[in-house]
Write an enzyme that holds these catalytic residues in place. Sequence first.
Site, PDB file in Angstrom:
ATOM      1  N   THR A  18       0.837  -1.207   0.000  1.00  0.00           N
ATOM      2  CA  THR A  18       0.000   0.000   0.000  1.00  0.00           C
ATOM      3  C   THR A  18       0.868   1.252   0.000  1.00  0.00           C
ATOM      4  O   THR A  18       0.545   2.250  -0.621  1.00  0.00           O
ATOM      5  CB  THR A  18      -0.910   0.029   1.262  1.00  0.00           C
ATOM      6  N   SER A 123       6.207   3.962   8.795  1.00  0.00           N
ATOM      7  CA  SER A 123       5.032   4.712   9.219  1.00  0.00           C
ATOM      8  C   SER A 123       4.472   4.296  10.571  1.00  0.00           C
ATOM      9  O   SER A 123       5.140   4.424  11.588  1.00  0.00           O
ATOM     10  CB  SER A 123       3.974   4.603   8.142  1.00  0.00           C
ATOM     11  N   HIS A 124       3.273   3.741  10.579  1.00  0.00           N
ATOM     12  CA  HIS A 124       2.593   3.413  11.833  1.00  0.00           C
ATOM     13  C   HIS A 124       3.045   2.067  12.405  1.00  0.00           C
ATOM     14  O   HIS A 124       2.567   1.662  13.454  1.00  0.00           O
ATOM     15  CB  HIS A 124       1.085   3.377  11.612  1.00  0.00           C
ATOM     16  N   ASP A 287       1.558   9.785  13.795  1.00  0.00           N
ATOM     17  CA  ASP A 287       2.186   8.458  13.703  1.00  0.00           C
ATOM     18  C   ASP A 287       3.691   8.577  13.456  1.00  0.00           C
ATOM     19  O   ASP A 287       4.262   9.666  13.511  1.00  0.00           O
ATOM     20  CB  ASP A 287       1.507   7.604  12.616  1.00  0.00           C
ATOM     21  N   ASP A 289       5.736   8.582  10.958  1.00  0.00           N
ATOM     22  CA  ASP A 289       6.271   9.496   9.947  1.00  0.00           C
ATOM     23  C   ASP A 289       5.463  10.784   9.843  1.00  0.00           C
ATOM     24  O   ASP A 289       5.626  11.560   8.892  1.00  0.00           O
ATOM     25  CB  ASP A 289       6.393   8.804   8.583  1.00  0.00           C
ATOM     26  N   ASP A 291       2.431  11.549   9.115  1.00  0.00           N
ATOM     27  CA  ASP A 291       1.400  11.838   8.105  1.00  0.00           C
ATOM     28  C   ASP A 291      -0.006  11.528   8.617  1.00  0.00           C
ATOM     29  O   ASP A 291      -0.988  11.955   8.024  1.00  0.00           O
ATOM     30  CB  ASP A 291       1.688  11.130   6.767  1.00  0.00           C
ATOM     31  N   ARG A 292      -0.104  10.795   9.722  1.00  0.00           N
ATOM     32  CA  ARG A 292      -1.432  10.520  10.272  1.00  0.00           C
ATOM     33  C   ARG A 292      -1.737  11.452  11.430  1.00  0.00           C
ATOM     34  O   ARG A 292      -0.821  11.985  12.069  1.00  0.00           O
ATOM     35  CB  ARG A 292      -1.515   9.092  10.804  1.00  0.00           C
ATOM     36  N   GLU A 373      -8.632   9.376   4.587  1.00  0.00           N
ATOM     37  CA  GLU A 373      -8.820   7.942   4.763  1.00  0.00           C
ATOM     38  C   GLU A 373      -9.274   7.675   6.191  1.00  0.00           C
ATOM     39  O   GLU A 373      -8.960   8.436   7.104  1.00  0.00           O
ATOM     40  CB  GLU A 373      -7.513   7.185   4.512  1.00  0.00           C
ATOM     41  N   SER A 375      -8.127   5.629   8.119  1.00  0.00           N
ATOM     42  CA  SER A 375      -6.988   5.213   8.935  1.00  0.00           C
ATOM     43  C   SER A 375      -6.242   6.420   9.516  1.00  0.00           C
ATOM     44  O   SER A 375      -5.023   6.453   9.516  1.00  0.00           O
ATOM     45  CB  SER A 375      -6.045   4.366   8.086  1.00  0.00           C
ATOM     46  N   LYS A 386      -0.683  12.509   2.995  1.00  0.00           N
ATOM     47  CA  LYS A 386      -1.500  12.937   4.112  1.00  0.00           C
ATOM     48  C   LYS A 386      -0.581  13.655   5.099  1.00  0.00           C
ATOM     49  O   LYS A 386       0.633  13.483   5.050  1.00  0.00           O
ATOM     50  CB  LYS A 386      -2.245  11.771   4.743  1.00  0.00           C
ATOM     51  N   ARG A 506      -8.922  -6.604   7.547  1.00  0.00           N
ATOM     52  CA  ARG A 506      -9.603  -5.419   8.071  1.00  0.00           C
ATOM     53  C   ARG A 506     -11.081  -5.518   7.701  1.00  0.00           C
ATOM     54  O   ARG A 506     -11.421  -5.742   6.532  1.00  0.00           O
ATOM     55  CB  ARG A 506      -9.023  -4.139   7.471  1.00  0.00           C
TER      56      ARG A 506
HETATM   57  C1  VG1 Z   1      -2.903   1.286   5.846  1.00  0.00           C
HETATM   58  C2  VG1 Z   1      -4.171   2.107   5.849  1.00  0.00           C
HETATM   59  C3  VG1 Z   1      -4.212   3.007   4.627  1.00  0.00           C
HETATM   60  C4  VG1 Z   1      -2.963   3.886   4.602  1.00  0.00           C
HETATM   61  C5  VG1 Z   1      -1.718   3.007   4.675  1.00  0.00           C
HETATM   62  C6  VG1 Z   1      -0.457   3.829   4.791  1.00  0.00           C
HETATM   63  O1  VG1 Z   1      -2.872   0.455   4.713  1.00  0.00           O
HETATM   64  O2  VG1 Z   1      -5.299   1.279   5.875  1.00  0.00           O
HETATM   65  O3  VG1 Z   1      -5.377   3.789   4.656  1.00  0.00           O
HETATM   66  O4  VG1 Z   1      -2.917   4.648   3.432  1.00  0.00           O
HETATM   67  O5  VG1 Z   1      -1.778   2.155   5.816  1.00  0.00           O
HETATM   68  O6  VG1 Z   1      -0.497   4.670   5.923  1.00  0.00           O
HETATM   69  P1  VG1 Z   1      -3.280  -1.094   4.754  1.00  0.00           P
HETATM   70  O7  VG1 Z   1      -3.011  -1.615   3.376  1.00  0.00           O
HETATM   71  O8  VG1 Z   1      -2.460  -1.720   5.828  1.00  0.00           O
HETATM   72  O9  VG1 Z   1      -4.728  -1.119   5.118  1.00  0.00           O
HETATM   73  V1  VG1 Z   1       0.947   5.090   6.662  1.00  0.00           V
HETATM   74  O10 VG1 Z   1       0.659   6.337   7.664  1.00  0.00           O
HETATM   75  O11 VG1 Z   1       1.285   3.687   7.458  1.00  0.00           O
HETATM   76  O12 VG1 Z   1       2.029   5.190   5.495  1.00  0.00           O
HETATM   77 CO    CO Z   2       2.274   7.215   8.302  1.00  0.00          CO
END
Ligand code: VG1
Ligand code: CO
Length: 553
Positions: A18, A123-124, A287, A289, A291-292, A373, A375, A386, A506
Amino acid sequence: MAIQNLPTQVFAGQRPGTSGLRKKVAVFMQPRYLENFVQALLDVLNGLAPDGQVGTALQGQTLVLGGDGRFFNRVAVQTILKLAAVNGVQRVLLGQGGILSTPAVSAVIRRRQAFGGIVLSASHNPGGPDGDFGIKYNASNGGPANEALTEAVYARTQALSQLRISDAPDMDIDTLGSSQIEQMQVEVIDPVADYVAVMRDLFDFDMLRGLFKQGFTLRVDAMNAVGGPYAKAILEGELGAPAGSVVNAVPLEDFGGLHPDPNPVNAEDLIAHMSAADAPDFGAAMDGDADRNMVLGRNFVVTPSDSLALMTAHARLIPGYSSGLLGVARSMPTSAAVDRVAKALGIDCFETPTGWKFFGNLLDAGRVTLCGEESYGTGSSHVREKDGLWAILFWLSLQGATGRSVESLVREHWATYGRNYYSRHDYEAIPTEVADGLMVALRAALPRLQGAQLGTRTVVLADDFAYTDPVDGSVSAKQGVRLVFDDGARVIFRLSGTGTEGATLRIYLENYEADVSRQDQPVQAALADLVAISEQVAGVRERTGMVGPTVAT
Ligand code: VG1
Ligand code: CO
């Protein structure tokens, strides 16, 4: 210093998900694993002929480089510099200490008209030696590379036999200014300055200073991740928020053991502070990085889908959006709350697959201004990612401009547009074959589910979401199984594309309630019948042996 040609090997599983390539740190630390991926990326950026001949498109070009500071960030920076230096790149703009938040990379690429940028982040996902690492490429618009490019990089990782790398010693990445490696110039830049300039253009900093002068209080939890320096510089530095308003503000390699995923489960300390008797007016978290974002009022958490809807409804109060919005976009699993606002405003509302890369074309083409999103991600056309701190400043500005609390703004919104009760249930670390089997069975059941009576509801749409990009016509299929009911309720199933352990299922649940007298139920209770339907349809318990979700937010 010399150029070395080193043999490499093909590593399985170097396909970006993703949001880039994410793996356990131990996977990234295998000799030549990172090197292999970066060499493949540089080859693709240089231009690859069908016969495998590598072109020279990076010559004279600038790349931006930085990450969220997690474990392995500094090592990865050195490796990437040594590869870039002998693969045609003319200049790298590197965040000091290897640090740049994801939205800051996007801002720097755009403001300095770079060719693109490399973001080092998972990221998260948790960090530290036992945690995760990640890498992704952003293009010249500042946004995540599209699927055509990430697929080309993946193909190249599987065909590569040689690396081209400099044997120069490690560089000083902590001192601002210019230095040279091979023929390449490395400019270590202040990671915060460009980003602050972008925020200054969008928001009324004078008004916000006034707000803090009147005694407004906030608590921003940076979760020991990269958002800390940005939040401190802007909120405490520029805007005069009381010292200590930003907590956990120093980026740590292991995030101090915190899981930097801003939701009520992982940010429990913030939740506790916001429900205490002396709670500040406003709370927020970011989060890994940055962006959240999660935003909260006193004892009141804002659902990300609602956040996007409210931002859309009130955007004209913010200087950067005072002339209105071109349109809005949300990812498919995000609740339809924003759709109702868009309709009332008479602007377009697009539904895209999960992942920020799908917003890029709409933003570039001037079709949308805000995106979001479920998330905990919201953003706008100011960058192509984001943006957590941007969202915090947006909500701060809404409170300043209206003089109203977070809770009263949200309740008023529900009274006007109705409430979309919303929750995401995650089933983590399921064996991959079990998760795949579940999705295969769901897809096979779609014809039978179409028109079915489930509980008190009738299914009006049962499909596997496919998206045709309205700008370039590209098609992305199999983006999630969705059931839409006659009363607007929805249940959506998809597998995560960012996890690093088995599979994560999910399940997204949404129930619309127009009646104000019924808008104050506990969220999980309001969704209980949809949970029962999801279980009936997917048989998650039976297939996984799990009695419930590992996380429900
Ligand atoms: C998750 C979230 C998605 C977001 C992605 C990257 O992806 O659901 O909405 O864009 O993380 O966010 P997935 O495929 O695990 O559902 V970040 O802040 O981790 O780069
Ligand atoms: Co992130």
